[in-house]
Design a protein around this motif. Sequence first.
Motif, PDB file in Angstrom:
ATOM      1  N   LEU A   1      52.909  57.841  30.188  1.00  0.00           N
ATOM      2  CA  LEU A   1      51.808  58.057  29.283  1.00  0.00           C
ATOM      3  C   LEU A   1      51.279  59.468  29.443  1.00  0.00           C
ATOM      4  O   LEU A   1      51.199  59.979  30.544  1.00  0.00           O
ATOM      5  N   LYS A   2      50.910  60.060  28.340  1.00  0.00           N
ATOM      6  CA  LYS A   2      50.426  61.433  28.346  1.00  0.00           C
ATOM      7  C   LYS A   2      48.906  61.420  28.337  1.00  0.00           C
ATOM      8  O   LYS A   2      48.285  60.861  27.432  1.00  0.00           O
ATOM      9  N   PHE A   3      48.304  61.984  29.348  1.00  0.00           N
ATOM     10  CA  PHE A   3      46.864  62.066  29.406  1.00  0.00           C
ATOM     11  C   PHE A   3      46.451  63.509  29.162  1.00  0.00           C
ATOM     12  O   PHE A   3      46.998  64.431  29.736  1.00  0.00           O
ATOM     13  N   THR A   4      45.496  63.699  28.292  1.00  0.00           N
ATOM     14  CA  THR A   4      45.050  65.024  27.899  1.00  0.00           C
ATOM     15  C   THR A   4      43.634  65.252  28.405  1.00  0.00           C
ATOM     16  O   THR A   4      42.803  64.370  28.335  1.00  0.00           O
ATOM     17  N   ARG A   5      43.382  66.457  28.880  1.00  0.00           N
ATOM     18  CA  ARG A   5      42.025  66.792  29.317  1.00  0.00           C
ATOM     19  C   ARG A   5      41.126  66.904  28.100  1.00  0.00           C
ATOM     20  O   ARG A   5      41.513  67.431  27.073  1.00  0.00           O
ATOM     21  N   LEU A   6      39.911  66.411  28.226  1.00  0.00           N
ATOM     22  CA  LEU A   6      38.973  66.398  27.110  1.00  0.00           C
ATOM     23  C   LEU A   6      37.983  67.556  27.172  1.00  0.00           C
ATOM     24  O   LEU A   6      37.046  67.596  26.385  1.00  0.00           O
ATOM     25  N   ASP A   7      38.168  68.511  28.108  1.00  0.00           N
ATOM     26  CA  ASP A   7      37.190  69.577  28.316  1.00  0.00           C
ATOM     27  C   ASP A   7      36.973  70.455  27.085  1.00  0.00           C
ATOM     28  O   ASP A   7      35.852  70.657  26.647  1.00  0.00           O
ATOM     29  N   ASN A   8      38.045  71.002  26.533  1.00  0.00           N
ATOM     30  CA  ASN A   8      37.911  71.984  25.457  1.00  0.00           C
ATOM     31  C   ASN A   8      38.306  71.416  24.100  1.00  0.00           C
ATOM     32  O   ASN A   8      38.781  72.129  23.243  1.00  0.00           O
ATOM     33  N   LYS A   9      38.085  70.136  23.873  1.00  0.00           N
ATOM     34  CA  LYS A   9      38.416  69.498  22.603  1.00  0.00           C
ATOM     35  C   LYS A   9      37.150  69.343  21.768  1.00  0.00           C
ATOM     36  O   LYS A   9      36.052  69.222  22.292  1.00  0.00           O
ATOM     37  N   THR A  10      37.334  69.330  20.458  1.00  0.00           N
ATOM     38  CA  THR A  10      36.200  69.065  19.582  1.00  0.00           C
ATOM     39  C   THR A  10      35.835  67.589  19.696  1.00  0.00           C
ATOM     40  O   THR A  10      36.572  66.788  20.262  1.00  0.00           O
ATOM     41  N   ALA A  11      34.701  67.222  19.132  1.00  0.00           N
ATOM     42  CA  ALA A  11      34.227  65.840  19.228  1.00  0.00           C
ATOM     43  C   ALA A  11      35.198  64.871  18.554  1.00  0.00           C
ATOM     44  O   ALA A  11      35.491  63.802  19.088  1.00  0.00           O
ATOM     45  N   SER A  12      35.715  65.252  17.389  1.00  0.00           N
ATOM     46  CA  SER A  12      36.641  64.354  16.686  1.00  0.00           C
ATOM     47  C   SER A  12      37.969  64.237  17.428  1.00  0.00           C
ATOM     48  O   SER A  12      38.563  63.164  17.475  1.00  0.00           O
ATOM     49  N   GLU A  13      38.457  65.338  18.025  1.00  0.00           N
ATOM     50  CA  GLU A  13      39.693  65.275  18.803  1.00  0.00           C
ATOM     51  C   GLU A  13      39.503  64.413  20.045  1.00  0.00           C
ATOM     52  O   GLU A  13      40.381  63.623  20.391  1.00  0.00           O
ATOM     53  N   ALA A  14      38.362  64.552  20.701  1.00  0.00           N
ATOM     54  CA  ALA A  14      38.080  63.746  21.879  1.00  0.00           C
ATOM     55  C   ALA A  14      37.981  62.268  21.511  1.00  0.00           C
ATOM     56  O   ALA A  14      38.466  61.400  22.249  1.00  0.00           O
ATOM     57  N   GLU A  15      37.366  61.976  20.360  1.00  0.00           N
ATOM     58  CA  GLU A  15      37.255  60.590  19.908  1.00  0.00           C
ATOM     59  C   GLU A  15      38.638  60.006  19.618  1.00  0.00           C
ATOM     60  O   GLU A  15      38.930  58.868  19.997  1.00  0.00           O
ATOM     61  N   THR A  16      39.490  60.789  18.972  1.00  0.00           N
ATOM     62  CA  THR A  16      40.848  60.337  18.665  1.00  0.00           C
ATOM     63  C   THR A  16      41.640  60.089  19.944  1.00  0.00           C
ATOM     64  O   THR A  16      42.333  59.077  20.065  1.00  0.00           O
ATOM     65  N   ILE A  17      41.538  60.983  20.901  1.00  0.00           N
ATOM     66  CA  ILE A  17      42.242  60.819  22.175  1.00  0.00           C
ATOM     67  C   ILE A  17      41.726  59.592  22.911  1.00  0.00           C
ATOM     68  O   ILE A  17      42.502  58.828  23.494  1.00  0.00           O
ATOM     69  N   ASN A  18      40.405  59.379  22.860  1.00  0.00           N
ATOM     70  CA  ASN A  18      39.814  58.195  23.488  1.00  0.00           C
ATOM     71  C   ASN A  18      40.361  56.916  22.848  1.00  0.00           C
ATOM     72  O   ASN A  18      40.746  55.976  23.545  1.00  0.00           O
ATOM     73  N   TYR A  19      40.405  56.866  21.515  1.00  0.00           N
ATOM     74  CA  TYR A  19      40.951  55.696  20.818  1.00  0.00           C
ATOM     75  C   TYR A  19      42.434  55.512  21.135  1.00  0.00           C
ATOM     76  O   TYR A  19      42.918  54.385  21.233  1.00  0.00           O
ATOM     77  N   ASP A  20      43.145  56.616  21.290  1.00  0.00           N
ATOM     78  CA  ASP A  20      44.569  56.547  21.629  1.00  0.00           C
ATOM     79  C   ASP A  20      44.759  55.873  22.992  1.00  0.00           C
ATOM     80  O   ASP A  20      45.613  54.996  23.149  1.00  0.00           O
ATOM     81  N   MET A  21      43.956  56.265  23.962  1.00  0.00           N
ATOM     82  CA  MET A  21      44.047  55.669  25.300  1.00  0.00           C
ATOM     83  C   MET A  21      43.676  54.182  25.266  1.00  0.00           C
ATOM     84  O   MET A  21      44.333  53.352  25.896  1.00  0.00           O
ATOM     85  N   ILE A  22      42.634  53.843  24.518  1.00  0.00           N
ATOM     86  CA  ILE A  22      42.218  52.442  24.395  1.00  0.00           C
ATOM     87  C   ILE A  22      43.339  51.623  23.757  1.00  0.00           C
ATOM     88  O   ILE A  22      43.652  50.511  24.194  1.00  0.00           O
ATOM     89  N   ALA A  23      43.963  52.176  22.718  1.00  0.00           N
ATOM     90  CA  ALA A  23      45.020  51.454  22.010  1.00  0.00           C
ATOM     91  C   ALA A  23      46.230  51.206  22.900  1.00  0.00           C
ATOM     92  O   ALA A  23      46.779  50.101  22.919  1.00  0.00           O
ATOM     93  N   ILE A  24      46.649  52.206  23.647  1.00  0.00           N
ATOM     94  CA  ILE A  24      47.805  52.034  24.524  1.00  0.00           C
ATOM     95  C   ILE A  24      47.508  50.993  25.593  1.00  0.00           C
ATOM     96  O   ILE A  24      48.333  50.114  25.873  1.00  0.00           O
ATOM     97  N   LYS A  25      46.319  51.069  26.176  1.00  0.00           N
ATOM     98  CA  LYS A  25      45.955  50.081  27.195  1.00  0.00           C
ATOM     99  C   LYS A  25      45.913  48.676  26.598  1.00  0.00           C
ATOM    100  O   LYS A  25      46.374  47.716  27.224  1.00  0.00           O
ATOM    101  N   THR A  26      45.385  48.534  25.391  1.00  0.00           N
ATOM    102  CA  THR A  26      45.290  47.219  24.751  1.00  0.00           C
ATOM    103  C   THR A  26      46.674  46.665  24.437  1.00  0.00           C
ATOM    104  O   THR A  26      46.961  45.490  24.706  1.00  0.00           O
ATOM    105  N   VAL A  27      47.531  47.495  23.869  1.00  0.00           N
ATOM    106  CA  VAL A  27      48.889  47.042  23.535  1.00  0.00           C
ATOM    107  C   VAL A  27      49.636  46.640  24.799  1.00  0.00           C
ATOM    108  O   VAL A  27      50.277  45.583  24.842  1.00  0.00           O
TER     109      VAL A  27
END
Length: 158
Positions: free
Chosen positions: A1-27
Amino acid sequence: LKFTRLDNKTASEAETINYDMIAIKTVLKYLSPVMVLYLVVAGFEEYKSVYDYVITNLSSIIYFIGFAILCPQLFINYRLKSVEALPWRALCYKFSSTFIDDIFAVVIRMPLSSRLACFRDDIVFFGLCYQRWIYKIDESRVAEGQDDIVQQKKKKKE
């Protein structure tokens, strides 16, 4: 799994990455027991050797992981109630690629698990097409691999 740092991301990019992590964990949480059950049941089938058993089940695990990696985009689109901007050319390319895979899955002799892996891509693709139909297209969300095209369009507008 690819984990991305959220430090220099915009709010929408961080939200998308957060949802991506939630989705992978759920699946993985819901489909891992199914995979384990499949491996247990597969142990009762007759194989030519231990090598055959190991190779067959490793390929099944790879197909499972491939499906788990495809699903998060459906989840992200559902949570954001929008789809990423994908040019029609790219969508047609993905459709033709999926169609060609299906033809080869039917015509060429291969194991059943490989055929099912081709058709699992269709399920996700048609899910994405359905989401594209019911949700609005968010121009700020750029499809994977389309960054250069969007930058060229912005330069032309300026």
